[in-house]
Design an enzyme around this catalytic site. Sequence first.
Site, PDB file in Angstrom:
ATOM      1  N   ASP A 214     -23.644   4.781  26.698  1.00  0.00           N
ATOM      2  CA  ASP A 214     -23.384   3.355  26.482  1.00  0.00           C
ATOM      3  C   ASP A 214     -22.300   3.101  25.447  1.00  0.00           C
ATOM      4  O   ASP A 214     -22.336   2.109  24.715  1.00  0.00           O
ATOM      5  CB  ASP A 214     -24.669   2.615  26.062  1.00  0.00           C
ATOM      6  CG  ASP A 214     -25.804   2.891  27.027  1.00  0.00           C
ATOM      7  OD1 ASP A 214     -25.547   2.832  28.230  1.00  0.00           O
ATOM      8  OD2 ASP A 214     -26.926   3.171  26.568  1.00  0.00           O
TER       9      ASP A 214
ATOM     10  N   LYS B 252     -17.596   3.607  27.950  1.00  0.00           N
ATOM     11  CA  LYS B 252     -16.671   4.492  28.681  1.00  0.00           C
ATOM     12  C   LYS B 252     -16.084   3.827  29.904  1.00  0.00           C
ATOM     13  O   LYS B 252     -14.915   3.991  30.208  1.00  0.00           O
ATOM     14  CB  LYS B 252     -17.414   5.738  29.197  1.00  0.00           C
ATOM     15  CG  LYS B 252     -17.919   6.658  28.165  1.00  0.00           C
ATOM     16  CD  LYS B 252     -18.729   7.770  28.808  1.00  0.00           C
ATOM     17  CE  LYS B 252     -20.018   7.320  29.448  1.00  0.00           C
ATOM     18  NZ  LYS B 252     -21.051   6.842  28.551  1.00  0.00           N
TER      19      LYS B 252
ATOM     20  N   GLY C  25     -24.704   3.461  33.876  1.00  0.00           N
ATOM     21  CA  GLY C  25     -24.439   2.043  34.149  1.00  0.00           C
ATOM     22  C   GLY C  25     -23.128   1.694  33.477  1.00  0.00           C
ATOM     23  O   GLY C  25     -23.082   1.529  32.262  1.00  0.00           O
ATOM     24  N   HIS C  26     -22.062   1.659  34.244  1.00  0.00           N
ATOM     25  CA  HIS C  26     -20.739   1.404  33.656  1.00  0.00           C
ATOM     26  C   HIS C  26     -20.319  -0.026  33.954  1.00  0.00           C
ATOM     27  O   HIS C  26     -20.138  -0.403  35.102  1.00  0.00           O
ATOM     28  CB  HIS C  26     -19.725   2.422  34.190  1.00  0.00           C
ATOM     29  CG  HIS C  26     -20.011   3.820  33.707  1.00  0.00           C
ATOM     30  ND1 HIS C  26     -19.452   4.934  34.248  1.00  0.00           N
ATOM     31  CD2 HIS C  26     -20.823   4.259  32.722  1.00  0.00           C
ATOM     32  CE1 HIS C  26     -19.907   6.006  33.600  1.00  0.00           C
ATOM     33  NE2 HIS C  26     -20.747   5.614  32.670  1.00  0.00           N
TER      34      HIS C  26
ATOM     35  N   GLN D 248     -23.357   9.137  30.588  1.00  0.00           N
ATOM     36  CA  GLN D 248     -24.231   9.379  29.427  1.00  0.00           C
ATOM     37  C   GLN D 248     -23.375   9.802  28.218  1.00  0.00           C
ATOM     38  O   GLN D 248     -22.225   9.415  28.155  1.00  0.00           O
ATOM     39  CB  GLN D 248     -25.312  10.434  29.741  1.00  0.00           C
ATOM     40  CG  GLN D 248     -26.363   9.964  30.736  1.00  0.00           C
ATOM     41  CD  GLN D 248     -25.934  10.085  32.178  1.00  0.00           C
ATOM     42  OE1 GLN D 248     -25.475  11.119  32.592  1.00  0.00           O
ATOM     43  NE2 GLN D 248     -26.091   9.027  32.936  1.00  0.00           N
TER      44      GLN D 248
ATOM     45  N   ASP E 116     -15.063  -5.321  17.518  1.00  0.00           N
ATOM     46  CA  ASP E 116     -15.265  -6.762  17.332  1.00  0.00           C
ATOM     47  C   ASP E 116     -16.710  -7.101  16.955  1.00  0.00           C
ATOM     48  O   ASP E 116     -16.957  -8.085  16.259  1.00  0.00           O
ATOM     49  CB  ASP E 116     -14.887  -7.515  18.615  1.00  0.00           C
ATOM     50  CG  ASP E 116     -15.611  -6.959  19.838  1.00  0.00           C
ATOM     51  OD1 ASP E 116     -15.503  -5.732  20.066  1.00  0.00           O
ATOM     52  OD2 ASP E 116     -16.302  -7.722  20.529  1.00  0.00           O
TER      53      ASP E 116
HETATM   54  P1  IMP Z   1     -32.655  10.418  32.695  1.00  0.00           P
HETATM   55  O1  IMP Z   1     -31.197  10.713  32.645  1.00  0.00           O
HETATM   56  O2  IMP Z   1     -32.989   9.241  33.565  1.00  0.00           O
HETATM   57  O3  IMP Z   1     -33.475  11.621  33.014  1.00  0.00           O
HETATM   58  O4  IMP Z   1     -33.121   9.951  31.212  1.00  0.00           O
HETATM   59  C1  IMP Z   1     -33.129  10.869  30.116  1.00  0.00           C
HETATM   60  C2  IMP Z   1     -32.670  10.172  28.833  1.00  0.00           C
HETATM   61  O5  IMP Z   1     -31.289   9.854  28.939  1.00  0.00           O
HETATM   62  C3  IMP Z   1     -33.388   8.839  28.533  1.00  0.00           C
HETATM   63  O6  IMP Z   1     -33.503   8.710  27.139  1.00  0.00           O
HETATM   64  C4  IMP Z   1     -32.420   7.802  29.074  1.00  0.00           C
HETATM   65  O7  IMP Z   1     -32.574   6.561  28.440  1.00  0.00           O
HETATM   66  C5  IMP Z   1     -31.090   8.461  28.720  1.00  0.00           C
HETATM   67  N1  IMP Z   1     -30.001   8.031  29.598  1.00  0.00           N
HETATM   68  C6  IMP Z   1     -29.775   8.409  30.874  1.00  0.00           C
HETATM   69  N2  IMP Z   1     -28.667   7.821  31.340  1.00  0.00           N
HETATM   70  C7  IMP Z   1     -28.170   7.069  30.355  1.00  0.00           C
HETATM   71  C8  IMP Z   1     -27.003   6.245  30.232  1.00  0.00           C
HETATM   72  O8  IMP Z   1     -26.173   6.119  31.135  1.00  0.00           O
HETATM   73  N3  IMP Z   1     -26.839   5.637  29.035  1.00  0.00           N
HETATM   74  C9  IMP Z   1     -27.688   5.807  28.003  1.00  0.00           C
HETATM   75  N4  IMP Z   1     -28.782   6.579  28.067  1.00  0.00           N
HETATM   76  C10 IMP Z   1     -29.019   7.196  29.235  1.00  0.00           C
END
Ligand code: IMP
Length: 431
Positions: free
Chosen positions: A13, A16, A40-41, A224, A333
Amino acid sequence: MSQLIVLGVQWGDEGKGKIIDFLTEFSNIVVRFQGGGNAGHTLIVDGEKTVLHLIPSGILHPKVISVIANGVVTDLKLLNEEINNLSKNDIIVNEENFKISYNTHLILPYHKMIDKYREEQRSDKIGTTQKGIGPAYEDKAARRGIRFQDFLDKERFDKLLKTNVDYYNFQFEHYFGKDKLDYDELVSQSDHLREFFLPFGEDTRLMLYNASLKGEIILLEGAQGSLLDIDHGTYPYVTSSNTTSGGAIIGTGYAEYSKTSVLGVFKAYATRVGEGPFPTELHDETGELIAKNGHEIGATTGRNRRVGWLDLVALKYAIRINGLTSLAITKLDVLSGIEKIKVAVAYKYQGKTLPSFTNNIEILNNIEPIYQSYDGWDNSLPLNTIRVYEDLPENAKKFIKALETMLEIPIEIVSVGPDRNETIVINNPFR
Ligand code: IMP
């Protein structure tokens, strides 16, 4: 330099998607190489918001080819929905501008179900996105995974699916006490998706290699963040893929090291969604203010993100393990109006300063961050209106310079708002 890997270097988050969308203008191909629908981009162009989970952030540029490479775990149902949603907004995804590696592993309904059931059952939760990511990578490592190339061959797919459905149904029924999956229904759902996805298959390794020979510019899009890397993150509170730069090589089969730069994207503060250690986490009004101003709500799960100060110990570690060549700072910001901005510059544990970031959860949960404070800047000049570095408030420039000095690599991009054009380029990594 003809290849740029863009990675999040905190807990995901970092913004990116926006940086990648911005840099796509200078690229021919944008590639996702790990993760799946857990990402989630969020992209905002001229006020229009698009959230992407699986499709590379390059898709908003019509001349760019977007690629899902072998390292991604792909949920075709989710992907199909994402493509349909984009087409409603006149963003066309077809076999000309979108390719899927024959070797990408599929996320199937049983992966999502078991992800959910396990989370429900665990007392010490990971806080996964429940998108089936971990279970799909498990199947890949256990050599019972089903790849996109298997899916395209109905006979092969139906046979592999039967074995896996039997395997998972046994666990659903006898271990979790849940309903079983209907194999025939899964087959018919898959038949429908096969017709749609048939044209998208590609040997993406070869495609990238050939593109590179022709001098095309390739952008590798991380998902991630480095501290969620399965090997180098805060295990077990991590995702199930290699989110660091090595993952880009494995996840694409494309290894043009000499032509590659690695840009790390970090937020001017830190956030984490899900469970796990977070040394600089804030539990006060400042944290609430940053969360509010930064709209810190997960784009995939809608969960509130935890918020804290920027952590340079963790960032230095991320620079080292990724071999970063430069940085982009986002959401500067959001810190406007905060009188004293803090950054963690060292960790103390049992009275001693630690030499580096550590993966030891026990230590991370009990360390004392040592902070340095910087004078903030007020809101009189909205940062999102600034396009040139020199025009930033003096204290914002001092803050950026101090970070650069401590981190010992250049900050090339400063993001001052969510929109594509709310970006200050100090030095374009593609130029
Ligand atoms: P998983 O990837 O769904 O198995 O989740 C494992 C951990 O990675 C959890 O703490 C999620 O909240 C975190 N996580 C997975 N994808 C994202 C992302 O795109 N942004 C932030 N945290 C993520």
